[in-house]
Each structure stands twice: as structure tokens, then as C-alpha cells.
Scaffold this motif. Sequence first.
Motif, mmCIF file in Angstrom:
data_model
loop_
_atom_site.group_PDB
_atom_site.id
_atom_site.type_symbol
_atom_site.label_atom_id
_atom_site.label_comp_id
_atom_site.label_asym_id
_atom_site.label_seq_id
_atom_site.Cartn_x
_atom_site.Cartn_y
_atom_site.Cartn_z
ATOM 1 N N LEU A 131 -5.738 -3.559 2.759
ATOM 2 C CA LEU A 131 -5.568 -2.132 2.536
ATOM 3 C C LEU A 131 -5.776 -1.792 1.067
ATOM 4 O O LEU A 131 -5.565 -2.608 0.183
ATOM 5 N N GLN A 132 -6.180 -0.544 0.834
ATOM 6 C CA GLN A 132 -6.241 -0.055 -0.530
ATOM 7 C C GLN A 132 -4.813 0.073 -1.075
ATOM 8 O O GLN A 132 -3.870 0.323 -0.324
ATOM 9 N N PRO A 133 -4.619 -0.086 -2.370
ATOM 10 C CA PRO A 133 -3.260 0.036 -2.922
ATOM 11 C C PRO A 133 -2.708 1.452 -2.837
ATOM 12 O O PRO A 133 -1.498 1.644 -2.868
ATOM 13 N N SER A 151 0.854 -1.181 0.000
ATOM 14 C CA SER A 151 0.000 0.000 0.000
ATOM 15 C C SER A 151 0.891 1.233 0.000
ATOM 16 O O SER A 151 1.852 1.321 0.781
ATOM 17 N N VAL A 152 0.592 2.182 -0.873
ATOM 18 C CA VAL A 152 1.350 3.424 -0.981
ATOM 19 C C VAL A 152 0.520 4.553 -0.377
ATOM 20 O O VAL A 152 -0.671 4.683 -0.677
ATOM 21 N N VAL A 153 1.152 5.359 0.484
ATOM 22 C CA VAL A 153 0.496 6.531 1.058
ATOM 23 C C VAL A 153 1.228 7.768 0.566
ATOM 24 O O VAL A 153 2.412 7.953 0.854
ATOM 25 N N SER A 163 -11.510 4.491 5.043
ATOM 26 C CA SER A 163 -10.835 3.501 5.897
ATOM 27 C C SER A 163 -11.341 3.544 7.334
ATOM 28 O O SER A 163 -11.083 2.623 8.115
ATOM 29 N N GLY A 164 -12.031 4.610 7.691
ATOM 30 C CA GLY A 164 -12.522 4.759 9.064
ATOM 31 C C GLY A 164 -11.638 5.607 9.949
ATOM 32 O O GLY A 164 -11.964 5.823 11.121
ATOM 33 N N TYR A 165 -10.536 6.112 9.406
ATOM 34 C CA TYR A 165 -9.659 6.951 10.225
ATOM 35 C C TYR A 165 -10.278 8.340 10.393
ATOM 36 O O TYR A 165 -10.749 8.941 9.435
ATOM 37 N N GLU A 218 -3.072 -1.427 12.164
ATOM 38 C CA GLU A 218 -4.126 -2.118 12.909
ATOM 39 C C GLU A 218 -5.071 -2.840 11.954
ATOM 40 O O GLU A 218 -5.536 -3.952 12.244
ATOM 41 N N MET A 219 -5.364 -2.242 10.814
ATOM 42 C CA MET A 219 -6.210 -2.904 9.824
ATOM 43 C C MET A 219 -5.564 -4.198 9.337
ATOM 44 O O MET A 219 -6.237 -5.227 9.183
ATOM 45 N N VAL A 220 -4.251 -4.147 9.079
ATOM 46 C CA VAL A 220 -3.540 -5.359 8.657
ATOM 47 C C VAL A 220 -3.634 -6.426 9.740
ATOM 48 O O VAL A 220 -3.908 -7.601 9.456
#
Length: 281
Positions: free
Chosen positions: A207-209, A149-151, A257-259, A199-201
Motif C-alpha cells: 500500500l501507499q503510505p 498506511s494512513v487514509v 490503486s484501482g478502486y 484485499e490488496m494486502v
Amino acid sequence: MKILFVGCGDIGQRIATQLQAKYQCYGLCRDVSELPSHIQPIAADASDNQQLAVVFQQRYDVVVVTMTPDTPDEDGYRRSYLQCATNLKTVIDQAEYVPQSVIWVSSTGVYQDQDDWIDECSAAQSKTVTGAILLAAEEKIRALRCHTSVVRFSGIYGPQRLGLLNAVKRGIGRPAQPEQWSNRIHIEDCSGFLCHLIEMVNQGEILQPLYIGTDDEPVTQHDLRQWLAAELDIMLVEEAVKHGSRRRYRNQALADSGYELKYPTFRQGYRAIIAASKLQN
């Protein structure tokens, strides 16, 4: 769960501080003398393929990469982002144990100016050399044989990142026209969002890419500086610049994502910084 922070600088250390009670945190960087005691130090250079291969003989569940170039030019970006991504591809391809997820921190500098809003579906076609290097590094990461996943963070600000605030304190404003947009995210939300992804992992979520890491409200340089000047009771002199950004970013994937952002706009973030500064004085 074991987490490896590659390039364990400010953001990596903030994440580890938040997660230390729950996970084993390892910090890989060339100089480990400044790492806090709750991060297990790994003295290595991510641009050195042999050193990185030795590190990955251990089993890490999540790898978070937050590289910082030693110089802000083409060579610096190649040595840090591209070489690290290339080495990770080689090492993980050959590793006996593959991480569950690699989270790669990049930048919105991969986009070129455009009048339309930019989100995760927008094409990245940077016209700068450093932007092209960032994109090349991202492609290496996407080719890993594990989930990635890239941020892409926008302009990061915080208590130790005060360039714009200090410019306003010196009375430097920007004209209202042509519009020059500023997209920002507080450093606490950078680390907070990455903690959220980890935490999602751990919970088995995919995760989204790609995520654009920015707050809820782009603002023009003129309006931002005028607002800060009012908060600080400072008069500004508007100084034009030849090249200003026309980019405005949406953080849809981050929101989905809920954040929840601690500082959803520049107002909350800079008010907290200004208040803390007054207490110190």
C-alpha cells in the motif's frame, strides 16, 4: 486472514460486513453490545495500554484503526487518536507477532487553507490543535515496525450523516463569494476503499503510505447547496460564515490503486440518499 478493527464503529462494521465471508473479523471497542454477530467481539479500551497488550497476544494479519473522539475537542482527540497511536506503538514494538499492515484512518483536517490543489505530496501543516494532534498520531503510526498506511478522509456523508442536507432543508444557503469549498466522500466509499486496501494486502501488494479519501469533484458550498435545493424544490436564503474552507483535494492515489468510487461525485451520493428518504416516507 484475521482482521482486527480497533474502534469498531460504523465504518469498521461496514467493512466487516463486506468481508465476513472471506476473513475472520474481530471488533475491539469499549461497548461490544451493538456489534453484529459476524464480528467477534473484543471488549477493551484502545487508550488502555495493558488491555491493548493482552489483545495483541493474538495474531492479527491486518489492523484497521477507525477511532472516534468522545468529545470534539483537544482532550477528546488526545484520548482517542494520540493515546491509541502511542499504545499501538508500544504494544506492536513488543509483540511476538507483527501484523502485515496497519491501516490508520485520519482526516484531511490536518491541512491548512491554501489556493493550490492538495494531494498526497502536499505538506500537512494544520493550524488547529486537533489537526496537530492528528498529525502527531500519524507520526506514531508511521514509526511502527510493520507496514503502515494512513487514509485521510474528507467530509463523510451518508444516510446517517445528514448535517448539510438537513441545513438545506431548513433553507440555509451560502453565498457564491468568497468561494468556500466542500470536499466529500460517501460513507459506502469509505468502507469500500478500506476493503479494497485490505484485499490488496491479502494479495501481497504494497500500500501507499498515504491516501486522501475523497470523491472526484470538490464543489463550493454555494453550488452544492443550490444543487440540493433544486433537487428538493426548496428556496434558500444565503447566510455568510466568517470562516470557510479554501481547500480542494485530489484523490490521485485512491484512483491509482484501482478502486472505483460507487459515488464519484456528490450528485450520485445525495440522489441516492434523497431517493431512499422518499421511499421511507
